[in-house]
Design an enzyme around this catalytic site. Structure first.
Site, PDB file in Angstrom:
ATOM      1  N   ASP A   1      64.946  53.478  70.408  1.00 56.25           N
ATOM      2  CA  ASP A   1      64.111  54.209  69.454  1.00 56.25           C
ATOM      3  C   ASP A   1      62.980  53.333  68.931  1.00 56.25           C
ATOM      4  OD1 ASP A   1      65.600  56.543  69.566  1.00 56.25           O
ATOM      5  OD2 ASP A   1      66.952  55.919  67.963  1.00 56.25           O
TER       6      ASP A   1
ATOM      7  N   ASP B   1      66.117  62.744  62.937  1.00 54.39           N
ATOM      8  CA  ASP B   1      67.359  62.936  63.686  1.00 54.39           C
ATOM      9  C   ASP B   1      68.191  64.019  63.011  1.00 54.39           C
ATOM     10  OD1 ASP B   1      67.107  61.109  65.726  1.00 54.39           O
ATOM     11  OD2 ASP B   1      67.884  59.454  64.547  1.00 54.39           O
TER      12      ASP B   1
ATOM     13  N   VAL C   1      31.326  36.853  37.636  1.00 56.50           N
ATOM     14  CA  VAL C   1      32.658  37.133  37.082  1.00 56.50           C
ATOM     15  C   VAL C   1      32.767  38.595  36.672  1.00 56.50           C
ATOM     16  CG1 VAL C   1      34.199  36.631  35.146  1.00 56.50           C
ATOM     17  CG2 VAL C   1      33.095  34.765  36.363  1.00 56.50           C
ATOM     18  N   ALA C   2      31.681  39.138  36.099  1.00 55.91           N
ATOM     19  CA  ALA C   2      31.702  40.538  35.657  1.00 55.91           C
ATOM     20  C   ALA C   2      31.812  41.499  36.834  1.00 55.91           C
ATOM     21  CB  ALA C   2      30.439  40.844  34.859  1.00 55.91           C
TER      22      ALA C   2
ATOM     23  N   ILE D   1      33.385  41.032  39.629  1.00 53.65           N
ATOM     24  CA  ILE D   1      34.641  40.918  40.369  1.00 53.65           C
ATOM     25  C   ILE D   1      35.825  41.264  39.469  1.00 53.65           C
ATOM     26  CG2 ILE D   1      36.144  39.343  41.637  1.00 53.65           C
ATOM     27  CD1 ILE D   1      33.619  37.677  42.233  1.00 53.65           C
TER      28      ILE D   1
ATOM     29  N   ASP E   1      42.082  44.085  30.506  1.00 54.17           N
ATOM     30  CA  ASP E   1      41.985  45.041  31.615  1.00 54.17           C
ATOM     31  C   ASP E   1      43.292  45.139  32.387  1.00 54.17           C
ATOM     32  OD1 ASP E   1      39.422  45.560  31.017  1.00 54.17           O
ATOM     33  OD2 ASP E   1      38.538  44.770  32.850  1.00 54.17           O
TER      34      ASP E   1
ATOM     35  N   ASN F   1      38.867  40.640  31.719  1.00 55.16           N
ATOM     36  CA  ASN F   1      39.301  41.068  33.057  1.00 55.16           C
ATOM     37  C   ASN F   1      40.760  40.729  33.333  1.00 55.16           C
ATOM     38  OD1 ASN F   1      36.743  41.977  33.463  1.00 55.16           O
ATOM     39  ND2 ASN F   1      36.198  40.529  35.070  1.00 55.16           N
TER      40      ASN F   1
ATOM     41  N   ASP G   1      67.663  55.124  65.195  1.00 57.65           N
ATOM     42  CA  ASP G   1      68.683  54.110  64.908  1.00 57.65           C
ATOM     43  C   ASP G   1      68.981  53.212  66.115  1.00 57.65           C
ATOM     44  OD1 ASP G   1      69.940  55.944  66.509  1.00 57.65           O
ATOM     45  OD2 ASP G   1      71.473  56.527  65.045  1.00 57.65           O
TER      46      ASP G   1
ATOM     47  N   GLU H   1      39.010  40.442  38.741  1.00 57.52           N
ATOM     48  CA  GLU H   1      39.890  39.343  39.154  1.00 57.52           C
ATOM     49  C   GLU H   1      41.342  39.775  39.331  1.00 57.52           C
ATOM     50  OE1 GLU H   1      36.276  37.847  37.749  1.00 57.52           O
ATOM     51  OE2 GLU H   1      37.699  39.068  36.641  1.00 57.52           O
TER      52      GLU H   1
END
Length: 883
Positions: A617, A326, A279-280, A282, A711, A707, A613, A284
């Site tokens: 194109d 253009d 978990v640390a 990643i 965070d 997290n 346009d 999340e």
């Protein structure tokens, strides 16, 4: 093959009556049979499919694995929190996709044109989507053709088909023409009108022979309708980062079990520790935060008239160093404007704006003739018809000579329509007790049929010297890229036939007109150049006109920097690519040349933005790094092939979008580096405790809380940080540049290590309060809970404060202003309030296995938490003094 058949054959085959049209009932039946008259879009994903698509990520797989393990070992609260994180991230992703789809749908709805159709014997205006084969469509100047038509009636009808053929000059149409060659090119089918082309002159009627995907434009759309799943550099980096972090998490978990076996630790405890470390490792909230920042950036860009269809395309904007634009409508106003008029020996500049302007008698006669010799209309700032004629009507309004008042006083009796061979148009109007012919057209053609000239209110013979005078003024205006039109008149006491109108005329004078540059574009081009971006003009217009506009705007310095489509064709692909950086203007080009231009620029390592346009194109828009379609004049196909749509068709919007793209990328980078620094601190905390046989300072739920909440809020606030004022003074970012370039990676490692060390220090302090240390064994649970609470709060607090240091890698928080991002200040305050709530509200404290702290403890943790910010700011001062 409707163009091979007579009008009668087509009407019979479609069971259509040109006098009454279809009945409402028949139209409804055919609508059910053929479907709506609109280009098909790709089938939409269901919400369920969109939701599961968000789960296809290495980080998510690791989290799901952690959730299964925690569920298996009975840690239900942890499992629920992990699953909530996964579900929340997926929901945010689905919401952003849904918002992007809705924005495009709203734009498509906004651009759905209306059409005049004859039904039940009456002419009605309906949505073009309701048109069916067999409908009788009425065309007049200014209307888009809503479907493919076989013309059954035409009067001086001209249709601009550049959206389909790339040819900017309107095509003459004749309903009576019949062809024998089945391979007749689209541009030569004068008895047909095609969907999404524009009627510019005259009027006509046609029977609908094809709608939606059966039209010519639909066939091209079908060919172009292919998925482009190429990832942008940002997407690739984040995907690689996710995989790397996922493998690191799995590797660390494996390492933990090896260490646990060697240290003879409790395997169940190591399960929990492994989950903590996974978990640390990643971040999340990473996927959700990037999606939110991109979505907020896209929402902000929509307010400056740039709709981004694909969120990651925002990042590519930051790397653009070539803007191929253009001319008409993007660099210019797409509005022909009379800027000068000339009567013998008197040249007058016309103000851009003004009413009730003063003019001499000769000048009034000139303006009056131009206004009366026109088929266009202009009321309430809206015009229909030929843009040149609309410009003349606007000139009349400025001098209080409006079309309405003049037409009422000088009624038109007869006319001789414009002809491309004669290059003239004439009208016969009542004038006092007689009549007056008004003729406008090319000045040299006018002089060939004139024998006198109006000077100071008197008619004098047209001499060679006077002719030379007019031709000299004409040449000077042409050199200034002005389109020149002359006007003459002839009085007659009796009605005359059209063939007798254009004889023995009296020249009044001439006007010079141009599609003027947009007033704001010049500054935008200057800004783009300062930002290391090269603006390039691409136009179907003539070389001299294009270069004159380019020089005025600062795009080009001389005609040597221009190239025509014909000249491009004479160069080999290799030679063209080698010389491409020498040119700033490409004139008289077709859509096929646009692809060549994009390829040539990209072969030299440029990141190219291309505007367009028309249908043709679309290949160039798809091939460019950023395809930009026109929201007003653009076809559905060009919008479908593009990455971004300009709702105002304005070059300045492209420059603003690039600036916004640069800032958005920088903000995403800040957010990602901040999250990785924080997660590195967590990994160091957990890994050190395992390697040195210390108690684990943090639980999985505590790390997940940090997290996801403490965070994520600052990371989002960093993602919407106010733009760097100097961002357009720097060169475009190299797309190959590392996310961790310019020492950012080292600073992230340093900051993360400092956060990890302080967290361990806080944990150790908590243990020592009760006479224990990191090396102690059999520590009571209440002591461990207290020490973990200290570590938990220091980790959260240090990350909250550290976010302030991440706003700029070189400027201190005092230089950029502590309160210049109030969202970040708010995120920090909310983060501390939530942290206080977690440790003081009983049921939350029990769920996270923490308890309340004393005022002295709070003072200590706040002091420790602010250290990473202080150290980082001192480092910036040291770096600044050295430079």
């Amino acid at each position: 093959m409707w163009f091979l058949k007579t009008q009668e054959e087509v009407l019979k085959e479609l069971d259509a009556n040109p006098l009454t049209g279809l009945t409402s009932e028949e139209a409804k039946t055919r609508l059910n049979q053929y479907g709506e008259n609109k280009l098909k879009s790709k089938p939409k994903k269901t919400l369920i499919l969109q939701f599961f698509a968000q789960l296809k990520d290495m980080l998510v797989y690791v989290l799901l694995g952690a959730a299964v393990i925690t569920l298996f070992i009975g840690e239900y609260v942890d499992a629920i929190i992990i699953m909530l994180v996964v579900v929340l991230n997926a929901i945010i992703g689905v919401v952003q996709e849904y918002k992007a789809e809705k924005a495009i749908e709203a734009l498509q709805q906004m651009t759905t044109p209306k059409s005049l159709v004859r039904r039940d014997g009456e002419v009605k205006e309906i949505n073009s989507e309701e048109i069916v084969p067999g409908d009788i469509i009425i065309l007049d100047a200014g209307r888009f053709v809503p479907a493919d038509l076989r013309l059954i009636e035409s009067a001086n009808l001209q249709i601009e088909e550049s959206s389909l053929t790339g040819e900017s000059v309107p095509s003459d149409k004749n309903a009576k023409d019949i062809y024998e060659n089945p391979k007749t090119p689209i541009g030569d089918k004068s008895n047909m009108a095609f969907m999404s082309t524009l009627t510019t002159y005259g009027r006509g009627e046609g029977v609908v022979v094809a709608t939606a995907m059966d039209t010519e434009i639909g066939k091209i759309a079908e060919i172009l309708d292919e998925d482009n799943n190429e990832m942008t550099p940002l997407q690739r980096r984040l995907a690689e980062l996710g995989k790397t972090l996922g493998f690191i998490a799995i590797g660390i978990c494996t390492l933990i079990f090896i260490i646990a076996l060697l240290q003879k630790r409790d395997l169940f405890e190591m399960f929990l520790t492994a989950i903590s470390l996974a978990v640390a490792a990643i971040p999340e909230g990473l996927a959700a935060i990037v999606a939110i920042v991109l979505a907020l950036g896209v929402a902000k860009m929509s307010k400056i008239n740039a709709i981004v269809k694909k969120l990651p395309a925002v990042e590519t904007l930051g790397s653009v160093n070539i803007i191929c634009s253009d001319k008409t409508g993007t660099l210019t106003q797409n509005k022909m404007t009379v800027v000068k008029y000339y009567t013998f020996n008197k040249l007058t500049e016309v103000p851009e704006v003004g009413v009730n302007l003063k003019a001499s008698d000769n000048e009034k006669e000139l303006i009056k003739s131009f206004v009366l010799c026109s088929d266009a209309t202009y009321e309430n700032d809206q015009g229909t018809g030929d843009p040149t004629e609309i410009a003349l009507l606007i000139l009349g309004n400025k001098y209080n000579l409006s079309q309405i008042s003049l037409s009422a006083n000088y009624k038109r009796i007869s006319e001789k329509p414009f002809d491309s061979d004669r290059k003239l148009m004439s009208t016969l109007n009542e004038e006092g007790t007689g009549y007056r012919v008004h003729t406008k057209g090319a000045i040299d053609n006018l002089m060939s049929i004139s024998n006198s000239v109006l000077i100071d209110g008197k008619t004098v013979p047209l001499t060679e010297d006077i002719k030379a005078n007019y031709l000299k003024v004409t040449e000077e205006m042409s050199d200034d890229a002005l389109r020149v039109l002359g006007v003459a008149f002839k009085d007659t006491r009796s009605l005359i036939e059209p063939e007798d109108m254009e004889k023995d005329l009296t020249i009044i004078g001439l006007v010079g007109m141009i599609d003027p540059p947009r007033s704001e574009v010049k500054n935008s081009i200057k800004e783009a150049k300062m930002a290391g971006i090269t603006p390039v003009m691409i136009t179907g217009d003539h070389k001299n006109t294009a270069v004159a506009i380019a020089k005025e705007l600062g795009i080009a310095d001389s005609i040597e920097q221009s190239l025509t489509g014909a000249e491009i064709d004479q160069l080999s692909e290799k030679d063209f690519a080698n010389r491409i950086n020498d040119y700033r203007v490409f004139a008289r080009v077709s859509p096929e040349h646009k692809v060549k231009i994009v390829k040539a620029y990209k072969s030299q390592g440029n990141i190219v933005s291309m505007t367009g346009d028309g249908v043709n194109d679309a290949p160039a828009l798809k091939y460019a790094d950023i395809g930009v379609a026109m929201g007003i004049t653009g076809t559905d196909v060009s919008k479908g092939a593009s990455d971004m749509i300009l709702t105002d068709d304005n070059f300045t919007t492209i420059v603003h979008a690039i600036e916004e793209g640069r800032n958005i990328y920088n903000n995403i980078r800040k957010s990602v580096i901040f999250l990785l620094s924080c997660n590195l601190g967590e990994v160091i905390t957990i890994l050190a405790s395992i390697l040195f046989f210390w108690p684990v300072p943090l639980l999985p739920t505590q790390i997940l809380w940090i997290n996801l909440i403490t965070d994520t809020l600052p990371a989002i606030a960093l993602g919407i940080d106010p733009g760097d004022k100097d961002v357009m003074r720097k060169k475009p970012r190299d797309p190959k540049e590392s996310f961790f370039a310019d020492g950012v990676g080292l600073r992230a490692i340093f900051g993360g290590a400092l956060i990890g060390i302080l967290t361990l220090a806080a944990f150790n302090f908590g243990l020592r309060e009760y006479g224990y240390s990191l090396g102690s064994r059999n520590i009571p649970e209440d002591v461990t809970t207290y020490a973990r609470t200290m570590a938990f709060v220091v980790l959260a607090g240090s990350q909250l404060f550290y976010s302030l240091a991440m706003r700029n890698s070189s400027k201190s928080i005092f230089q950029i202003g502590i309160c210049s991002n109030m969202y970040l200040i708010g995120a920090i305050i909310i983060g501390f309030i939530l942290q206080l709530g977690v440790i003081s509200i009983p049921f939350l404290a029990n769920a996270f296995k923490v308890h309340n702290l004393s005022l002295v403890d709070w003072s200590l943790v706040v002091f420790m938490a602010i250290i990473p910010l202080i150290v980082n700011e001192i480092t910036k001062l040291f770096i600044e003094n050295r430079s």
